[in-house]
Design an enzyme around this catalytic site. Structure first.
Site, PDB file in Angstrom:
ATOM      1  N   GLY A   1       1.607   5.353  -3.963  1.00  0.00           N
ATOM      2  CA  GLY A   1       1.405   6.609  -4.717  1.00  0.00           C
ATOM      3  C   GLY A   1       0.294   6.465  -5.745  1.00  0.00           C
ATOM      4  N   LYS A   2      -0.641   5.555  -5.464  1.00  0.00           N
ATOM      5  CA  LYS A   2      -1.733   5.290  -6.419  1.00  0.00           C
ATOM      6  C   LYS A   2      -2.545   6.555  -6.697  1.00  0.00           C
ATOM      7  CE  LYS A   2      -3.170   2.095  -3.571  1.00  0.00           C
ATOM      8  NZ  LYS A   2      -2.037   1.999  -2.639  1.00  0.00           N
TER       9      LYS A   2
ATOM     10  N   THR B   1      -5.334  -7.095   4.569  1.00  0.00           N
ATOM     11  CA  THR B   1      -6.657  -6.486   4.666  1.00  0.00           C
ATOM     12  C   THR B   1      -7.687  -7.539   4.270  1.00  0.00           C
ATOM     13  OG1 THR B   1      -7.965  -4.517   4.156  1.00  0.00           O
ATOM     14  CG2 THR B   1      -6.704  -5.489   2.323  1.00  0.00           C
TER      15      THR B   1
ATOM     16  N   THR C   1      -3.925   7.197   9.063  1.00  0.00           N
ATOM     17  CA  THR C   1      -3.805   7.121  10.516  1.00  0.00           C
ATOM     18  C   THR C   1      -2.665   7.976  11.067  1.00  0.00           C
ATOM     19  OG1 THR C   1      -2.359   5.218  10.278  1.00  0.00           O
ATOM     20  CG2 THR C   1      -4.704   4.756  10.585  1.00  0.00           C
TER      21      THR C   1
ATOM     22  N   GLY D   1       0.818  -1.211   0.000  1.00  0.00           N
ATOM     23  CA  GLY D   1       0.000   0.000   0.000  1.00  0.00           C
ATOM     24  C   GLY D   1       0.853   1.262   0.000  1.00  0.00           C
ATOM     25  N   ASP D   2       0.182   2.394  -0.214  1.00  0.00           N
ATOM     26  CA  ASP D   2       0.828   3.715  -0.187  1.00  0.00           C
ATOM     27  C   ASP D   2       1.927   3.875  -1.226  1.00  0.00           C
ATOM     28  OD1 ASP D   2      -0.831   4.233   1.979  1.00  0.00           O
ATOM     29  OD2 ASP D   2       0.654   3.522   3.413  1.00  0.00           O
TER      30      ASP D   2
ATOM     31  N   GLY E   1      -5.873   5.726   1.990  1.00  0.00           N
ATOM     32  CA  GLY E   1      -5.622   7.167   1.995  1.00  0.00           C
ATOM     33  C   GLY E   1      -4.828   7.461   0.745  1.00  0.00           C
ATOM     34  N   HIS E   2      -5.450   8.065  -0.245  1.00  0.00           N
ATOM     35  CA  HIS E   2      -4.790   8.329  -1.524  1.00  0.00           C
ATOM     36  C   HIS E   2      -4.537   9.826  -1.655  1.00  0.00           C
ATOM     37  CE1 HIS E   2      -6.446   4.328  -3.373  1.00  0.00           C
ATOM     38  NE2 HIS E   2      -5.720   4.157  -2.294  1.00  0.00           N
TER      39      HIS E   2
ATOM     40  N   ASN F   1     -10.025   2.567   4.794  1.00  0.00           N
ATOM     41  CA  ASN F   1      -8.663   2.233   5.260  1.00  0.00           C
ATOM     42  C   ASN F   1      -7.653   2.843   4.297  1.00  0.00           C
ATOM     43  OD1 ASN F   1      -9.601   0.454   3.282  1.00  0.00           O
ATOM     44  ND2 ASN F   1      -8.645  -1.354   4.151  1.00  0.00           N
TER      45      ASN F   1
ATOM     46  N   GLN G   1      -5.021  -0.256  -1.182  1.00  0.00           N
ATOM     47  CA  GLN G   1      -4.037  -1.110  -0.494  1.00  0.00           C
ATOM     48  C   GLN G   1      -3.000  -1.606  -1.520  1.00  0.00           C
ATOM     49  OE1 GLN G   1      -7.692  -1.907   0.468  1.00  0.00           O
ATOM     50  NE2 GLN G   1      -7.140  -0.114   1.619  1.00  0.00           N
TER      51      GLN G   1
HETATM   52  P1  GDP Z   1      -1.534   5.706  -2.073  1.00  0.00           P
HETATM   53  O1  GDP Z   1      -2.268   5.199  -0.898  1.00  0.00           O
HETATM   54  O2  GDP Z   1      -0.936   4.633  -2.902  1.00  0.00           O
HETATM   55  O3  GDP Z   1      -2.341   6.666  -2.909  1.00  0.00           O
HETATM   56  O4  GDP Z   1      -0.285   6.536  -1.500  1.00  0.00           O
HETATM   57  P2  GDP Z   1      -0.342   7.584  -0.275  1.00  0.00           P
HETATM   58  O5  GDP Z   1      -0.970   8.828  -0.759  1.00  0.00           O
HETATM   59  O6  GDP Z   1      -0.883   6.962   0.946  1.00  0.00           O
HETATM   60  O7  GDP Z   1       1.210   7.764   0.017  1.00  0.00           O
HETATM   61  C1  GDP Z   1       2.088   8.210  -0.946  1.00  0.00           C
HETATM   62  C2  GDP Z   1       2.758   9.495  -0.413  1.00  0.00           C
HETATM   63  O8  GDP Z   1       3.875   9.811  -1.212  1.00  0.00           O
HETATM   64  C3  GDP Z   1       1.851  10.709  -0.482  1.00  0.00           C
HETATM   65  O9  GDP Z   1       2.203  11.587   0.552  1.00  0.00           O
HETATM   66  C4  GDP Z   1       2.197  11.303  -1.839  1.00  0.00           C
HETATM   67  O10 GDP Z   1       1.946  12.699  -1.894  1.00  0.00           O
HETATM   68  C5  GDP Z   1       3.665  11.038  -1.889  1.00  0.00           C
HETATM   69  N1  GDP Z   1       4.225  10.795  -3.225  1.00  0.00           N
HETATM   70  C6  GDP Z   1       3.674  10.182  -4.303  1.00  0.00           C
HETATM   71  N2  GDP Z   1       4.570  10.087  -5.294  1.00  0.00           N
HETATM   72  C7  GDP Z   1       5.711  10.637  -4.845  1.00  0.00           C
HETATM   73  C8  GDP Z   1       7.018  10.812  -5.381  1.00  0.00           C
HETATM   74  O11 GDP Z   1       7.320  10.418  -6.503  1.00  0.00           O
HETATM   75  N3  GDP Z   1       7.951  11.428  -4.593  1.00  0.00           N
HETATM   76  C9  GDP Z   1       7.667  11.867  -3.342  1.00  0.00           C
HETATM   77  N4  GDP Z   1       8.651  12.452  -2.646  1.00  0.00           N
HETATM   78  N5  GDP Z   1       6.456  11.712  -2.789  1.00  0.00           N
HETATM   79  C10 GDP Z   1       5.497  11.099  -3.529  1.00  0.00           C
HETATM   80  P1  IMO Z   2      -3.836   2.637   0.597  1.00  0.00           P
HETATM   81  O1  IMO Z   2      -4.983   2.432  -0.363  1.00  0.00           O
HETATM   82  C1  IMO Z   2      -1.240   0.958   3.663  1.00  0.00           C
HETATM   83  C2  IMO Z   2      -2.990  -2.026   6.348  1.00  0.00           C
HETATM   84  C3  IMO Z   2      -3.168  -1.631   7.799  1.00  0.00           C
HETATM   85  C4  IMO Z   2      -3.048  -2.987   8.460  1.00  0.00           C
HETATM   86  C5  IMO Z   2      -3.733  -3.921   7.474  1.00  0.00           C
HETATM   87  C6  IMO Z   2      -5.183  -4.190   7.795  1.00  0.00           C
HETATM   88  O2  IMO Z   2      -3.706   4.006   1.111  1.00  0.00           O
HETATM   89  O3  IMO Z   2      -2.591   2.079   0.011  1.00  0.00           O
HETATM   90  P2  IMO Z   2      -7.444  -2.813   7.736  1.00  0.00           P
HETATM   91  O4  IMO Z   2      -7.767  -1.422   8.158  1.00  0.00           O
HETATM   92  O5  IMO Z   2      -7.665  -3.063   6.285  1.00  0.00           O
HETATM   93  O6  IMO Z   2      -8.086  -3.831   8.621  1.00  0.00           O
HETATM   94  O7  IMO Z   2      -5.868  -2.970   8.000  1.00  0.00           O
HETATM   95  O8  IMO Z   2      -3.645  -3.274   6.213  1.00  0.00           O
HETATM   96  N1  IMO Z   2      -3.615  -1.099   5.386  1.00  0.00           N
HETATM   97  C7  IMO Z   2      -2.927  -0.248   4.613  1.00  0.00           C
HETATM   98  N2  IMO Z   2      -1.621   0.043   4.575  1.00  0.00           N
HETATM   99  N3  IMO Z   2      -2.087   1.565   2.811  1.00  0.00           N
HETATM  100  C8  IMO Z   2      -3.402   1.278   2.816  1.00  0.00           C
HETATM  101  O9  IMO Z   2      -4.263   1.746   1.880  1.00  0.00           O
HETATM  102  C9  IMO Z   2      -3.889   0.365   3.777  1.00  0.00           C
HETATM  103  N4  IMO Z   2      -5.115  -0.122   4.082  1.00  0.00           N
HETATM  104  C10 IMO Z   2      -4.930  -1.023   5.047  1.00  0.00           C
HETATM  105  O10 IMO Z   2      -2.163  -0.745   8.205  1.00  0.00           O
HETATM  106  O11 IMO Z   2      -1.693  -3.362   8.547  1.00  0.00           O
HETATM  107 MG    MG Z   3      -2.286   5.431   1.188  1.00  0.00          MG
END
Ligand code: GDP
Ligand code: IMO
Ligand code: MG
Length: 420
Positions: A15-16, A237, A299, A12-13, A40-41, A38, A222
């Site tokens: 940068g989707k 998840t 979170t 997860g996270d 956060g994009h 759950n 995720q």
């Molecule tokens: P997602 O859940 O996959 O949409 O990713 P998140 O938004 O939770 O986490 C990605 C984090 O990295 C966010 O704070 C974005 O603003 C940041 N981000 C995305 N792409 C880049 C990148 O290429 N470089 C940097 N430094 N930050 C990035």
């Molecule tokens: P995005 O879409 C990162 C993780 C939680 C926990 C496990 C189960 O932003 O990438 P849950 O709330 O689904 O019962 O949690 O999955 N988790 C994530 N980690 N990015 C997410 O979403 C997540 N959604 C759930 O931290 O370990």
């Molecule tokens: Mg996220």
């Protein structure tokens, strides 16, 4: 016409949100197919920073239709907060956000159950975001859940009370104090708000769009390693985060899937508990966290950081049928003298090059080392200008996973993107 899927290849996270926002201008429709708040994009453009939880990341493109598919679970309170935040930014999406009647509702008591179950697990807790995801999918699979389509039918409140009472009976076994009255009030306000949106049958709507040659991008939440079947169970998840989840989460057939865009960070992060073979608990890990601002978008928890894990990436590419790759957060590696990539693991004294079933047992990573670079790459706009060391790094990754990298993200902003 086929539908493209974009999803995360790690925990997860990746940068989707940013990449969907970048690519959204090429599509008519953006559809979320699983997960819930759950997620956060994060999106950044024109000095605006915004985090979406339930709403698809096409929302800032005025002509884009956004769909919350049947595979998603929705919390009306979080949804209402998201809509209100968007309205404050003068983004009104009442007309171009559609919600599947088959999407399941997260009840206030699902959130309490999530918290009570986690508290009871002690050291073996999953590190859930505590948004009620697990208990809501439990009710879905147990055939006792409430769906968005129920809210417009008579007897909804009765069904709500019945299910809530069932949950209260379960929670009473956990010696867990709670009060849902406040939340419940807001929840029913959220239900009224949901009624003002177009409630659809996403399977009919999306297949109709495909016939009309509309371009659709399915947005995953995720990441593959959190998938309920193939992730590091039980530290996962409760939904299928892989490409197959787009079929069941929207109502499209497997032969309607076109490109599969897989996103990965130039290193790895994980938030919550569970195995993480390349985790760095040293200065390098701390540097990645600081330079990458690695704190959860939902979170605020610090994310665990480590080097890129190739056996895990290959596994994700295989499970999803990835046709093109996006590498994000390449800028975060700037300044490291040496960069490592895990190529193999040692499991029970044997060297393996794949992600095994025994992921929860100690796996020792074996690394290949690359030279780093010191030049700031965040303002670079073409591949040619990138440092040779970075090019070597990504060429190696491509050669190992056999899929081309088509996008390089060098910063959080929409513009900090190199399209190849
Ligand atoms: P997602 O859940 O996959 O949409 O990713 P998140 O938004 O939770 O986490 C990605 C984090 O990295 C966010 O704070 C974005 O603003 C940041 N981000 C995305 N792409 C880049 C990148 O290429 N470089 C940097 N430094 N930050 C990035
Ligand atoms: P995005 O879409 C990162 C993780 C939680 C926990 C496990 C189960 O932003 O990438 P849950 O709330 O689904 O019962 O949690 O999955 N988790 C994530 N980690 N990015 C997410 O979403 C997540 N959604 C759930 O931290 O370990
Ligand atoms: Mg996220």
């Amino acid at each position: 016409m086929k539908l493209d899927v974009l999803l995360g290849l790690q925990w997860g996270d990746e940068g989707k949100g940013k990449i969907v926002d970048v690519l959204a201008s090429r599509y008519n429709v953006i559809a979320r197919f699983q997960g819930g708040p759950n997620a956060g994009h994060s999106l950044e453009f024109n000095d605006i920073k915004h985090v979406l939880h339930t709403i698809p990341s096409g929302v800032f493109r005025p002509d884009t239709i956004n769909i919350i598919g049947n595979g998603v679970v929705m919390d009306p309170v979080i949804f209402m907060d998201e809509i209100n935040e968007l309205r404050e930014m003068n983004v009104d999406i009442t007309k171009n956000l559609y919600i599947s009647k088959r999407a399941h509702l997260i009840l206030p008591s699902h959130r309490v159950m999530d918290a009570a179950l986690e508290a009871s697990k002690g050291k073996t807790k999953i590190g859930s975001t505590l948004k009620g995801i697990g208990p809501t999918y439990m009710d879905k699979i147990g055939r006792t859940g409430l769906r968005v389509g129920d809210i417009i039918n008579s007897g909804f409140e009765e069904k709500y009370q019945h299910l809530t009472q069932k949950h209260k009976d379960t929670i009473s076994q956990y010696n867990y104090n709670f009060d849902i009255d406040e939340y419940e009030k807001k929840w029913f306000e959220g239900i009224e708000l949901i009624k003002s949106f177009k409630l659809i049958e996403s399977e009919h709507e999306i297949n109709k769009y495909l016939e009309e040659e509309k371009l659709i991008l399915a947005e995953g939440a995720q990441g593959t390693l959190l998938d309920i079947d193939f992730g590091s169970y039980p530290f996962v998840t409760s939904s299928n985060t892989i490409c197959a989840g787009a079929c069941t989460g929207l109502g499209i057939a497997p032969n309607k899937i076109g490109n599969v865009v897989g996103i990965f960070k130039a290193y790895c992060t994980r938030v919550g508990s569970g195995p993480f073979p390349t985790e760095l608990e040293d200065n390098d890990g701390e540097t990645l966290r600081k330079q990458g601002h690695e704190f959860g978008a939902t979170t605020g928890r610090p994310r665990r950081c480590g080097w890129l894990d190739l056996p895990a990436l290959k596994y994700a590419v295989m499970l999803n049928g990835v046709t093109e790759l996006v590498i994000t957060k390449a800028d975060v590696l700037t300044g490291f003298e040496k960069i490592k990539v895990c190529t193999h693991y040692i499991l029970n004294e044997k060297q393996i090059d794949y992600m095994p079933y025994e992921i929860n047992e100690p796996l020792t990573p074996i690394y290949k080392e690359f030279n780093g670079w010191s030049q700031d790459i965040s303002k670079i706009t073409s591949y040619e200008e990138l440092p040779i060391e970075f090019k070597d790094y990504i060429k190696y990754i491509e050669s190992q996973v056999n899929v081309p990298i088509k996008v390089i993200s060098v910063g959080p902003d929409r513009d900090e993107t190199i399209l190849l």
